[in-house]
Scaffold this motif. Sequence first.
Motif, PDB file in Angstrom:
ATOM      1  N   GLU A  54       0.911  -1.017  -0.022  1.00 26.19           N
ATOM      2  CA  GLU A  54      -0.043  -0.034  -0.077  1.00 26.19           C
ATOM      3  C   GLU A  54       0.793   1.179  -0.045  1.00 26.19           C
ATOM      4  O   GLU A  54       1.942   1.185   0.588  1.00 26.19           O
ATOM      5  N   LEU A  55       0.406   2.117  -0.648  1.00 28.37           N
ATOM      6  CA  LEU A  55       1.174   3.613  -0.962  1.00 28.37           C
ATOM      7  C   LEU A  55       1.108   4.329   0.479  1.00 28.37           C
ATOM      8  O   LEU A  55       0.016   4.337   0.949  1.00 28.37           O
ATOM      9  N   SER A  56       2.027   4.766   0.973  1.00 29.00           N
ATOM     10  CA  SER A  56       2.047   5.737   2.149  1.00 29.00           C
ATOM     11  C   SER A  56       1.439   6.939   1.927  1.00 29.00           C
ATOM     12  O   SER A  56       1.208   7.205   0.731  1.00 29.00           O
ATOM     13  N   GLU A  57       0.958   7.755   3.069  1.00 30.84           N
ATOM     14  CA  GLU A  57       0.436   8.998   3.042  1.00 30.84           C
ATOM     15  C   GLU A  57       1.424  10.069   1.988  1.00 30.84           C
ATOM     16  O   GLU A  57       0.792  10.677   1.223  1.00 30.84           O
ATOM     17  N   GLN A  58       2.546  10.085   2.077  1.00 29.16           N
ATOM     18  CA  GLN A  58       3.318  10.820   1.541  1.00 29.16           C
ATOM     19  C   GLN A  58       3.394  10.409   0.047  1.00 29.16           C
ATOM     20  O   GLN A  58       3.396  11.490  -0.884  1.00 29.16           O
ATOM     21  N   GLU A  59       3.522   9.254  -0.351  1.00 27.98           N
ATOM     22  CA  GLU A  59       3.537   8.837  -1.726  1.00 27.98           C
ATOM     23  C   GLU A  59       2.168   9.206  -2.435  1.00 27.98           C
ATOM     24  O   GLU A  59       2.050   9.605  -3.404  1.00 27.98           O
ATOM     25  N   LEU A  60       0.926   9.000  -1.731  1.00 29.78           N
ATOM     26  CA  LEU A  60      -0.164   9.366  -2.122  1.00 29.78           C
ATOM     27  C   LEU A  60      -0.280  10.799  -2.436  1.00 29.78           C
ATOM     28  O   LEU A  60      -0.886  11.227  -3.416  1.00 29.78           O
ATOM     29  N   ARG A  61      -0.013  11.812  -1.610  1.00 31.23           N
ATOM     30  CA  ARG A  61       0.066  13.196  -1.623  1.00 31.23           C
ATOM     31  C   ARG A  61       0.896  13.484  -2.916  1.00 31.23           C
ATOM     32  O   ARG A  61       0.366  14.484  -3.704  1.00 31.23           O
ATOM     33  N   ALA A  62       1.802  12.778  -3.035  1.00 36.05           N
ATOM     34  CA  ALA A  62       2.816  13.425  -4.358  1.00 36.05           C
ATOM     35  C   ALA A  62       2.070  12.942  -5.536  1.00 36.05           C
ATOM     36  O   ALA A  62       1.955  13.695  -6.535  1.00 36.05           O
ATOM     37  N   TRP A  63       1.841  11.555  -5.667  1.00 39.02           N
ATOM     38  CA  TRP A  63       0.857  11.103  -6.809  1.00 39.02           C
ATOM     39  C   TRP A  63      -0.436  11.878  -7.160  1.00 39.02           C
ATOM     40  O   TRP A  63      -0.609  12.470  -8.282  1.00 39.02           O
ATOM     41  N   ARG A  64      -1.086  12.208  -6.217  1.00 39.36           N
ATOM     42  CA  ARG A  64      -2.420  12.734  -6.264  1.00 39.36           C
ATOM     43  C   ARG A  64      -2.369  14.144  -6.550  1.00 39.36           C
ATOM     44  O   ARG A  64      -3.001  14.889  -7.244  1.00 39.36           O
ATOM     45  N   GLY A  65      -1.292  14.786  -6.012  1.00 42.34           N
ATOM     46  CA  GLY A  65      -0.928  16.340  -6.155  1.00 42.34           C
ATOM     47  C   GLY A  65      -0.595  16.426  -7.623  1.00 42.34           C
ATOM     48  O   GLY A  65      -0.842  17.495  -8.157  1.00 42.34           O
ATOM     49  N   LEU A  66       0.142  15.555  -8.206  1.00 42.14           N
ATOM     50  CA  LEU A  66       0.775  15.865  -9.676  1.00 42.14           C
ATOM     51  C   LEU A  66      -0.790  15.607 -10.478  1.00 42.14           C
ATOM     52  O   LEU A  66      -0.831  16.530 -11.586  1.00 42.14           O
ATOM     53  N   LEU A  67      -1.550  14.653 -10.250  1.00 43.41           N
ATOM     54  CA  LEU A  67      -2.718  14.518 -10.947  1.00 43.41           C
ATOM     55  C   LEU A  67      -3.674  16.031 -10.867  1.00 43.41           C
ATOM     56  O   LEU A  67      -4.268  16.213 -11.818  1.00 43.41           O
TER      57      LEU A  67
END
Length: 201
Positions: A54-67
């Motif tokens: 599962e992606l970490s909170e930091q990883e999700l913020r980076a990915w979803r922020g780009l989108l």
Amino acid sequence: MATAAAVKISHTEPSGQEPCGEGLSGTAPAVSSCAGPDGLSAPAPHGLAGPPDELSEQELRAWRGLLRAHASLAKRLDAELEERHGLPMTSYEVLHRLAGAEMGRMRMCDLAEQAQMSRSGLTRLVDRLESDGLLERCSCEHDARGAYACLTAAGEARLCEAHSTHRAVVREHFLSRFSDQELSSLAELWERIAPCCRSSC
């Protein structure tokens, strides 16, 4: 996507889906129902251990922020270009690529690649731009490998009109938010994912 749980729980979320995480019995669902609209799993609820991949909170913020950033900027650019010049962003991009090409023309396959469009999508767009007189299909007597898209004088004029709007939106809603050093860092970070061919950037 429907979720099959090992033990059904006695309540549901307002959306009708079962809550993320374990059921009341302590038995975890067979398939997680916590995937977001981007297709990625959300972090496990506080105190619960998620799957090891599962992606970490930091990883999700980076990915979803780009989108979010890309979608927001693309939507604003598209709206401004369409309203002021009748030229959606995809059309602007195609004309822009042609304007930068030798003799204002490119093979259709190369244009699709540089504009990051499918061949079929580009064909439909070229049909519309050709009907508007902004480009035309042409051939090259020295190259029989395929059809070319050629920028017309009307297309060049429309592109010039739209260029100032494109530049203003990019400066106001993207470039102005970062320092020169930050922009340099961003450019380097993007190239880790999609290296830029200098002749087509």
